[in-house]
Design an enzyme around this catalytic site. Structure first.
Site, PDB file in Angstrom:
ATOM      1  N   GLY A 196       0.831  -1.194   0.000  1.00 32.54           N
ATOM      2  CA  GLY A 196       0.000   0.000   0.000  1.00 32.54           C
ATOM      3  C   GLY A 196       0.865   1.242   0.000  1.00 32.54           C
ATOM      4  O   GLY A 196       2.096   1.165   0.067  1.00 32.54           O
ATOM      5  N   PRO A 197       0.241   2.411  -0.079  1.00 36.10           N
ATOM      6  CA  PRO A 197       1.009   3.665  -0.119  1.00 36.10           C
ATOM      7  C   PRO A 197       1.746   3.924   1.190  1.00 36.10           C
ATOM      8  O   PRO A 197       1.443   3.311   2.221  1.00 36.10           O
ATOM      9  CB  PRO A 197      -0.078   4.717  -0.376  1.00 36.10           C
ATOM     10  CG  PRO A 197      -1.363   4.077   0.034  1.00 36.10           C
ATOM     11  CD  PRO A 197      -1.204   2.622  -0.174  1.00 36.10           C
ATOM     12  N   GLY A 236       2.935   5.411   4.735  1.00 33.89           N
ATOM     13  CA  GLY A 236       2.290   6.063   5.866  1.00 33.89           C
ATOM     14  C   GLY A 236       0.958   5.489   6.285  1.00 33.89           C
ATOM     15  O   GLY A 236       0.267   6.085   7.103  1.00 33.89           O
ATOM     16  N   VAL A 237       0.571   4.301   5.745  1.00 37.21           N
ATOM     17  CA  VAL A 237      -0.741   3.758   6.121  1.00 37.21           C
ATOM     18  C   VAL A 237      -0.629   2.759   7.278  1.00 37.21           C
ATOM     19  O   VAL A 237      -1.624   2.187   7.707  1.00 37.21           O
ATOM     20  CB  VAL A 237      -1.445   3.079   4.913  1.00 37.21           C
ATOM     21  CG1 VAL A 237      -1.778   4.087   3.855  1.00 37.21           C
ATOM     22  CG2 VAL A 237      -0.606   1.947   4.350  1.00 37.21           C
ATOM     23  N   GLY A 238       0.586   2.505   7.795  1.00 37.52           N
ATOM     24  CA  GLY A 238       0.732   1.672   8.990  1.00 37.52           C
ATOM     25  C   GLY A 238       1.179   0.245   8.724  1.00 37.52           C
ATOM     26  O   GLY A 238       0.924  -0.640   9.534  1.00 37.52           O
ATOM     27  N   LYS A 239       1.850   0.025   7.594  1.00 34.56           N
ATOM     28  CA  LYS A 239       2.275  -1.348   7.263  1.00 34.56           C
ATOM     29  C   LYS A 239       3.297  -1.881   8.275  1.00 34.56           C
ATOM     30  O   LYS A 239       3.174  -2.990   8.785  1.00 34.56           O
ATOM     31  CB  LYS A 239       2.883  -1.377   5.854  1.00 34.56           C
ATOM     32  CG  LYS A 239       1.911  -0.971   4.753  1.00 34.56           C
ATOM     33  CD  LYS A 239       2.507  -1.108   3.379  1.00 34.56           C
ATOM     34  CE  LYS A 239       3.693  -0.198   3.145  1.00 34.56           C
ATOM     35  NZ  LYS A 239       3.350   1.225   3.160  1.00 34.56           N
ATOM     36  N   THR A 240       4.304  -1.075   8.564  1.00 37.67           N
ATOM     37  CA  THR A 240       5.359  -1.524   9.482  1.00 37.67           C
ATOM     38  C   THR A 240       4.843  -1.651  10.910  1.00 37.67           C
ATOM     39  O   THR A 240       5.168  -2.611  11.619  1.00 37.67           O
ATOM     40  CB  THR A 240       6.546  -0.536   9.431  1.00 37.67           C
ATOM     41  OG1 THR A 240       6.953  -0.364   8.078  1.00 37.67           O
ATOM     42  CG2 THR A 240       7.711  -1.068  10.240  1.00 37.67           C
ATOM     43  N   SER A 296      -5.504   4.188 -17.848  1.00 36.45           N
ATOM     44  CA  SER A 296      -6.785   4.473 -17.187  1.00 36.45           C
ATOM     45  C   SER A 296      -7.369   5.841 -17.537  1.00 36.45           C
ATOM     46  O   SER A 296      -8.511   6.123 -17.187  1.00 36.45           O
ATOM     47  CB  SER A 296      -6.632   4.348 -15.665  1.00 36.45           C
ATOM     48  OG  SER A 296      -5.722   5.292 -15.180  1.00 36.45           O
ATOM     49  N   LYS A 335      -8.702   5.693  -6.007  1.00 33.86           N
ATOM     50  CA  LYS A 335      -9.277   6.704  -6.903  1.00 33.86           C
ATOM     51  C   LYS A 335     -10.590   7.259  -6.353  1.00 33.86           C
ATOM     52  O   LYS A 335     -10.871   8.464  -6.460  1.00 33.86           O
ATOM     53  CB  LYS A 335      -9.503   6.093  -8.287  1.00 33.86           C
ATOM     54  CG  LYS A 335      -8.204   5.784  -9.024  1.00 33.86           C
ATOM     55  CD  LYS A 335      -8.459   5.064 -10.344  1.00 33.86           C
ATOM     56  CE  LYS A 335      -7.151   4.773 -11.068  1.00 33.86           C
ATOM     57  NZ  LYS A 335      -7.363   4.036 -12.335  1.00 33.86           N
TER      58      LYS A 335
END
EC number: 3.4.21.53
Length: 817
Positions: free
Chosen positions: A390-391, A393-397, A713, A756
């Site tokens: 994911g992009p 800063g979304v909390g993956k780590t 797209s 999107k």
């Protein structure tokens, strides 16, 4: 020639066995003749020998430890003192049968029997004649057999060749004694004083450094001349070996002397070190040995460690290899072999931990709870390899840290961004100076358990270099079928990674090589809505930054409205990293006022935000009006989440040229070409004159020219823009679209729909046009994300134009002829 046997025979004194023994003289020709004339008994007790062969005339000591052998010797010594001696075919046989012994042996006379303190019996035997076993009569209490004499073929007395062979045997024997440092020079006296021809050959054969099989071969040769020739051949080989050995020793004597010097110096240094209270190398190695006994190793690992430790004991402590070996063994001892932390299977607690640390991310948290549930039920499942994509800063780590806390496991993380050396994963071979294990093994050593939660951060940022491809090295790490024996070049042993819970993170899955991507279970983490960002800021970011800046909730508070203003006006991202930075900026301003004892608003206002952060800069994300022909809002996916994209087109007099600008990639330029060709082919249906395309030039532009853009797209948005331009019709208000086009007029589905949709919502869009196949993507999105949006699902370009274009002409519409 064998040292101990020469001494035993040549001493001719059995004082080492019996202080009162007389000398046993060498066999004379008269003795030999008398011995040859003796009649052999019909049967004899048979004494099997493990590792030697008795020749006629030769005296040897034998140590007997087997019960049968001791019984035989005692009985024979009390009787006629004559026994039959044969060698075993296999030395390891404890109780040889008739099939386990050679058929040719030597009749022996017992000269002395001595009982040793350990219970064994030592017997001095003298060989008499060769014999062949005819038939084994009994095997209890010891072996007894009928025998027949083996005649010895002697050459003529005047055979000059035989005489020459014997002279050569004597000369070579004397040379071997001189060359060998282990055989005393007095042995030469025995060789020179042997008069009997056959005894000379038997004496030399008995004392040569040969295997039992080779000696048995010599004993089995009936012809004395042939036996002498074979003995001479063996003696030549032994002399050559001795000469070569002595030559090598003379060449390396200086090196050995140097090593001796270093050894004594090292011993002195060791003594000084011990006097000063240091730990000697031997003590250090002994400590390693003791520590190894506490490790939970399997037999293979234990043997490997012991072998490497014994290798270290043999090393010179001053050599560079000694330090490498010490580091290797220290790593071996520090790794958590077989050490596992106990998993917590309280699923309600795990849910609380995940909910406490992360707002939203329901799909990810659901997957983690499912995994814990399966672990609880099976308790032996191999940990799956999860990849959170994911992009930024979304909390993956941080998800990984929460999972570790929920499971009660250790948490380790390595960043793979920019890694281009395979040795960083697999380690270096320990033959190199400065060799060290790879990051996987190092991290496990740091964790202290073999089942931590292991975060492989930024796995899509791996790169290839001259030192190999680290992403290929990760194939073994991330394959549950292979990683039970992960091979590290430094460790040189397979290490079990199957219980490690690997969680990889990435921003772009397409950058990961297919073989690596196939080994992971991919969980997509999309961006947050504005409402979610506000909640995250309120619950997590603001309190965290307050604490980091030394303030409390009494010093500063902020409302949801102000947080929303920061989110919409100052951050443009899918995650919350920039949002945290802006919040920190606001808190720093308050911290400065507190430190300087100035007046400030303890509750942050809109005016405070503008004063601290400046005028909002991201209002351009908002939807623009539809007063101008050819301006259409498209939806794009970027590495930081979704974004809106404006397509602009302009017409001018010319010769029908198409110009495309905006830093577009090949695929996006092709979409524009396809759109124009479709319009040309369907001009009449669209109410356009075909002459327009020869009289006017068309320029299509996508703003923010500094940003590279690519992908299919924007196809339907470009088509709508061009038709709006050529018809001078208004595009429907508050409308955005995304989809790929084909020459046949079909609309194809695209990816990144959730991102999107969120971008469209941020921009104030009300309606969205999508391919009908993207409806399944919309169904998977939470209802609150879709609030206020309506969707049009299309299959053909004609449907797009019917929805997007109005019947109204734009202001100041151009007349195209």
């Amino acid at each position: 020639m064998s040292n101990h046997k020469i001494l035993t025979i040549d001493n001719l004194s059995l004082q080492e066995f019996d202080s009162e023994a007389e000398l046993i003289p060498l066999l004379t020709p008269e003795d030999e003749e008398e011995m040859n004339n003796e009649e052999l008994p019909v049967s004899l007790p048979i004494l099997p020998l493990r590792n030697t062969v008795l020749f006629p005339g030769v005296v040897i000591p034998i140590s007997a430890g087997r019960d049968k052998s001791i019984k035989l010797i005692n009985d024979a010594n009390a009787g006629g003192k004559i026994i039959g001696v044969v060698s075993q075919i296999n030395e390891e046989d404890e109780d040889p049968s008739k099939d386990d012994i050679h058929k040719i042996g030597t009749v022996a006379r017992i000269l002395r029997v001595l009982k040793m303190p350990d219970g064994n019996v030592t017997v001095i035997l003298q060989g008499k004649k060769r014999f062949e076993i005819d038939e084994v009569v009994s095997e209890e209490p010891y072996m007894t057999a009928t025998i027949k004499e083996v005649a010895e073929e002697r050459p003529d007395e005047n055979d000059s060749e035989f005489t020459a062979i014997l002279d050569s045997v004597k000369e070579l024997a004397i040379q071997i004694i001189k060359e060998s440092p282990n055989i005393p020079s007095e042995a030469t006296f025995a060789i020179k004083n042997i008069e009997s021809q056959s005894f000379l050959i038997n004496f030399v054969s008995s004392n040569m450094n040969l295997s039992v099989k080779e000696k048995q071969g010599l004993l089995s040769i009936n012809g004395l001349k042939e036996r002498a020739l074979e003995t001479l051949r063996y003696m030549n080989v032994e002399l050559q070996k001795l000469e070569l050995k002595n030559d090598i020793q003379s060449k390396v004597r200086f090196d050995l002397d140097q090593q001796q010097r270093e050894y004594f110096l090292h011993q002195q240094m060791k003594t000084i070190q011990e006097e000063l209270g240091g730990v000697s190398q031997e003590e250090e190695m002994d400590e390693m040995g003791l520590k190894a006994k506490t490790k939970k190793w399997d037999e293979k690992t234990q043997k490997h460690f012991e072998k490497e430790l014994s290798k270290m004991r043999r090393m010179n402590p001053q050599s560079p290899d000694f330090g490498i070996q010490r580091n290797y063994l220290e790593l071996f001892l520090e790794l958590p072999w077989g050490e596992y932390s106990k998993d917590k299977f309280d699923l309600k607690f795990a849910q609380k931990v995940l909910d406490k640390d992360h707002f939203g991310l329901e799909e990810v948290k659901k997957r983690m709870i499912e995994h814990l549930a399966v672990l609880k039920l099976r308790n032996d499942m191999k940990s799956p390899i999860i990849c959170l994509t994911g992009p930024p800063g979304v909390g993956k780590t941080s998800i990984g840290r929460s999972v570790a806390e929920a499971l009660g496991r250790e948490y380790v993380r390595i960043s793979l961004g920019g890694l281009r050396d395979e040795a960083e994963i697999r380690g270096h071979r320990k033959t190199y100076i400065g060799a060290m294990p790879g990051r996987i093994i190092q991290s496990l050593k740091k964790a202290g358990t073999s089942n931590p939660v292991f975060i492989l951060d930024e796995i899509d940022k791996l790169s290839s270099g001259n030192s190999g491809d680290p992403s290929s090295a990760l194939l073994e790490v991330l394959d549950p079928e292979q990683n039970s024996a992960f091979y590290d070049n430094f460790l040189e042993m397979g290490y079990d990674l199957s219980k490690v819970m690997f969680i990889a993170t990435s921003n772009n899955m397409s950058a990961i090589q297919p073989a690596l991507r196939d080994r992971m279970e991919v969980i997509k983490m999309s961006g947050y809505t504005i409402e979610e960002k506000v909640e995250i800021a309120k619950r997590h970011l603001f309190p965290k930054q307050l604490e980091a800046h030394g303030l409390t909730a009494k010093d500063l508070t902020i409302g949801k409205k102000q947080l929303e203003k920061i989110v919409e006006g100052y951050t443009r991202e899918s995650g919350v990293r920039n949002l945290e930075t802006k919040i920190a900026q606001v808190i720093r301003n308050a911290a400065k006022s507190v430190a300087m004892e100035e007046e400030y608003n303890k509750k942050v206002t809109d005016e405070d935000i503008v004063a601290i952060l400046g005028v909002p800069r991201l209002e351009r994300d908002k939807y623009e009006n539809n007063d101008v022909a050819g301006v259409v809002t498209g939806l794009a996916w970027t590495s930081v989440g979704g974004d809106i994209l404006f397509i602009e087109s302009l017409i001018s007099e010319g010769k029908g040229a198409l110009t495309i600008t905006g830093n577009l990639g090949t695929v996006m330029k092709e979409s524009a070409t396809i759109a124009l060709e479709y319009i040309k082919a369907n001009a009449k249906k669209l109410g356009l004159s075909t002459e327009i395309f020869q009289k006017y030039n068309i320029h299509l532009h996508v703003p923010e020219g500094a940003t590279p853009k690519d992908g299919p797209s924007a196809g339907i948005a470009m088509l709508t823009s061009l038709v709006s331009l050529l018809t001078q019709k208004k595009v429907k208000k508050s409308l955005a679209m995304t989809g790929e086009i084909t020459l046949r007029g079909k609309v194809l589905p695209v990816g990144g729909i959730k991102e999107k949709i969120l971008a469209a919502k941020r921009a104030g869009i009300k309606e969205i046009i999508l391919c009908h196949e993207n409806k399944s993507d919309i169904d998977e999105i939470k209802a609150e994300y879709l609030d206020g949006l309506s969707f049009h699902y299309v299959k053909e370009m004609s449907e797009v134009l019917a929805i997007a274009l109005t019947d109204q002409s734009v202001k100041n519409a151009k007349t195209l002829k």
